[in-house]
Write a protein that holds these residues in place. Structure first.
Motif, PDB file in Angstrom:
ATOM      1  N   LEU A   1      -0.530   7.973   1.731  1.00  0.00           N
ATOM      2  CA  LEU A   1       0.749   7.901   2.440  1.00  0.00           C
ATOM      3  C   LEU A   1       0.564   8.249   3.912  1.00  0.00           C
ATOM      4  O   LEU A   1       1.053   7.533   4.794  1.00  0.00           O
ATOM      5  N   LEU A   2      -0.141   9.333   4.174  1.00  0.00           N
ATOM      6  CA  LEU A   2      -0.353   9.741   5.565  1.00  0.00           C
ATOM      7  C   LEU A   2      -1.222   8.734   6.314  1.00  0.00           C
ATOM      8  O   LEU A   2      -0.885   8.310   7.422  1.00  0.00           O
ATOM      9  N   ALA A   3      -2.335   8.344   5.714  1.00  0.00           N
ATOM     10  CA  ALA A   3      -3.253   7.428   6.396  1.00  0.00           C
ATOM     11  C   ALA A   3      -2.592   6.082   6.668  1.00  0.00           C
ATOM     12  O   ALA A   3      -2.714   5.530   7.762  1.00  0.00           O
ATOM     13  N   HIS A   4      -1.870   5.556   5.688  1.00  0.00           N
ATOM     14  CA  HIS A   4      -1.276   4.237   5.877  1.00  0.00           C
ATOM     15  C   HIS A   4       0.051   4.289   6.609  1.00  0.00           C
ATOM     16  O   HIS A   4       0.449   3.293   7.228  1.00  0.00           O
ATOM     17  N   GLY A   5       0.721   5.420   6.598  1.00  0.00           N
ATOM     18  CA  GLY A   5       1.864   5.575   7.489  1.00  0.00           C
ATOM     19  C   GLY A   5       1.398   5.432   8.923  1.00  0.00           C
ATOM     20  O   GLY A   5       1.985   4.715   9.740  1.00  0.00           O
ATOM     21  N   THR A  12       0.822  -1.208   0.000  1.00  0.00           N
ATOM     22  CA  THR A  12       0.000   0.000   0.000  1.00  0.00           C
ATOM     23  C   THR A  12       0.857   1.259   0.000  1.00  0.00           C
ATOM     24  O   THR A  12       0.640   2.179  -0.793  1.00  0.00           O
ATOM     25  N   LEU A  13       1.840   1.314   0.899  1.00  0.00           N
ATOM     26  CA  LEU A  13       2.700   2.502   0.978  1.00  0.00           C
ATOM     27  C   LEU A  13       3.555   2.663  -0.281  1.00  0.00           C
ATOM     28  O   LEU A  13       3.759   3.785  -0.758  1.00  0.00           O
ATOM     29  N   ALA A  14       4.048   1.553  -0.835  1.00  0.00           N
ATOM     30  CA  ALA A  14       4.840   1.643  -2.060  1.00  0.00           C
ATOM     31  C   ALA A  14       3.984   2.149  -3.227  1.00  0.00           C
ATOM     32  O   ALA A  14       4.419   3.011  -3.995  1.00  0.00           O
ATOM     33  N   ALA A  15       2.772   1.635  -3.342  1.00  0.00           N
ATOM     34  CA  ALA A  15       1.869   2.096  -4.404  1.00  0.00           C
ATOM     35  C   ALA A  15       1.493   3.556  -4.192  1.00  0.00           C
ATOM     36  O   ALA A  15       1.533   4.359  -5.130  1.00  0.00           O
ATOM     37  N   ALA A  16       1.151   3.922  -2.965  1.00  0.00           N
ATOM     38  CA  ALA A  16       0.775   5.313  -2.672  1.00  0.00           C
ATOM     39  C   ALA A  16       1.927   6.266  -2.963  1.00  0.00           C
ATOM     40  O   ALA A  16       1.720   7.357  -3.490  1.00  0.00           O
ATOM     41  N   GLY A  17       3.143   5.850  -2.640  1.00  0.00           N
ATOM     42  CA  GLY A  17       4.307   6.685  -2.930  1.00  0.00           C
ATOM     43  C   GLY A  17       4.512   6.859  -4.424  1.00  0.00           C
ATOM     44  O   GLY A  17       4.793   7.961  -4.903  1.00  0.00           O
ATOM     45  N   ALA A  18       4.367   5.771  -5.177  1.00  0.00           N
ATOM     46  CA  ALA A  18       4.523   5.840  -6.627  1.00  0.00           C
ATOM     47  C   ALA A  18       3.470   6.749  -7.255  1.00  0.00           C
ATOM     48  O   ALA A  18       3.726   7.429  -8.255  1.00  0.00           O
ATOM     49  N   LEU A  19       2.290   6.781  -6.646  1.00  0.00           N
ATOM     50  CA  LEU A  19       1.185   7.605  -7.151  1.00  0.00           C
ATOM     51  C   LEU A  19       1.208   9.027  -6.590  1.00  0.00           C
ATOM     52  O   LEU A  19       0.383   9.851  -6.961  1.00  0.00           O
ATOM     53  N   ARG A  20       2.119   9.271  -5.652  1.00  0.00           N
ATOM     54  CA  ARG A  20       2.202  10.558  -4.953  1.00  0.00           C
ATOM     55  C   ARG A  20       0.894  10.911  -4.260  1.00  0.00           C
ATOM     56  O   ARG A  20       0.427  12.052  -4.294  1.00  0.00           O
ATOM     57  N   SER A  21       0.321   9.923  -3.634  1.00  0.00           N
ATOM     58  CA  SER A  21      -0.953  10.093  -2.944  1.00  0.00           C
ATOM     59  C   SER A  21      -0.717  10.511  -1.498  1.00  0.00           C
ATOM     60  O   SER A  21      -0.438   9.674  -0.643  1.00  0.00           O
ATOM     61  N   ARG A  22      -0.842  11.785  -1.244  1.00  0.00           N
ATOM     62  CA  ARG A  22      -0.643  12.289   0.117  1.00  0.00           C
ATOM     63  C   ARG A  22      -1.666  11.694   1.076  1.00  0.00           C
ATOM     64  O   ARG A  22      -1.336  11.362   2.207  1.00  0.00           O
TER      65      ARG A  22
END
Length: 193
Positions: free
Chosen positions: A79-83, A66-76
């Motif tokens: 990234l924040l929610a799953h961090g 999830t975090l790798a995909a969110a980072g690749a998509l630049r989904s703030r």
């Protein structure tokens, strides 16, 4: 945001249920929750998908994908929610999440962790270029057929959710209880690179 969302004040039924966790944990309803509450059936289907994939891969692998995909998509948002979710669940330590956000790596990551991260990023950035070799990387790391499917679904689900929030111009709440300013800043910086 380009849509009108159900107001938390006076909501009842299924909408009140959707809002309940945000209100209990944070005292307000996140913009992304409000946006997804416009179609509660679609939100329930998304949540059912996530609940179907986590048992075979575990929370740690799910959060890495999830975090790798969110980072690749630049989904703030994601990234924040799953961090925060990865921290709260104990799936990842703060320094591991920070390393993933800043460098895509951490010394504590296993070969299996690294394979999941590579796979989720590739699915999120170059899905039409994927071949059997991409899945073979997961198999070589020890994942079985069901786990390979579920890692794929976890990363693909993050693409769905992140892109929907981005397309709807859903605002991002950045001051989350449970994230240190340092980790929050690292996650946000990775979304703007």
């Amino acid at each position: 945001m380009i849509i009108r969302t159900p107001d938390p004040d006076g909501s009842d039924g299924v909408i009140a249920e959707i809002y309940r966790d945000d209100l209990a944990e944070d005292g307000f309803v996140f913009s992304h929750t409000r946006a997804m509450a416009v179609n509660p059936e679609a939100l329930a289907a998304f949540e059912a998908l996530i609940h179907a994939v986590v048992p075979s891969i575990g929370v740690r692998t799910y959060e890495l994908a999830t975090l790798a995909a969110a980072g690749a998509l630049r989904s703030r948002h994601c990234l924040l929610a799953h961090g925060r979710k990865a921290l709260r669940s104990g799936a990842l330590a703060e320094d591991q999440i920070e390393g993933l956000a800043q460098h895509g790596e951490h010394p504590d990551f296993s070969d299996a962790d690294r394979a999941v991260i590579r796979y989720a990023r590739r699915l999120s950035t170059h899905p039409t270029d994927m071949t059997d070799a991409d899945g073979q990387g997961l198999r070589d790391a020890g994942f079985d057929d069901r786990q390979i499917v579920d890692i794929t679904l976890a990363a693909a689900a993050r693409n769905y959710f992140s892109r929907a929030l981005q397309a709807l111009a859903v605002p991002v709440e950045t001051d989350l209880v449970g994230l240190s300013p340092r980790l929050r800043d690292a996650l946000l910086a990775s979304a703007s690179e």
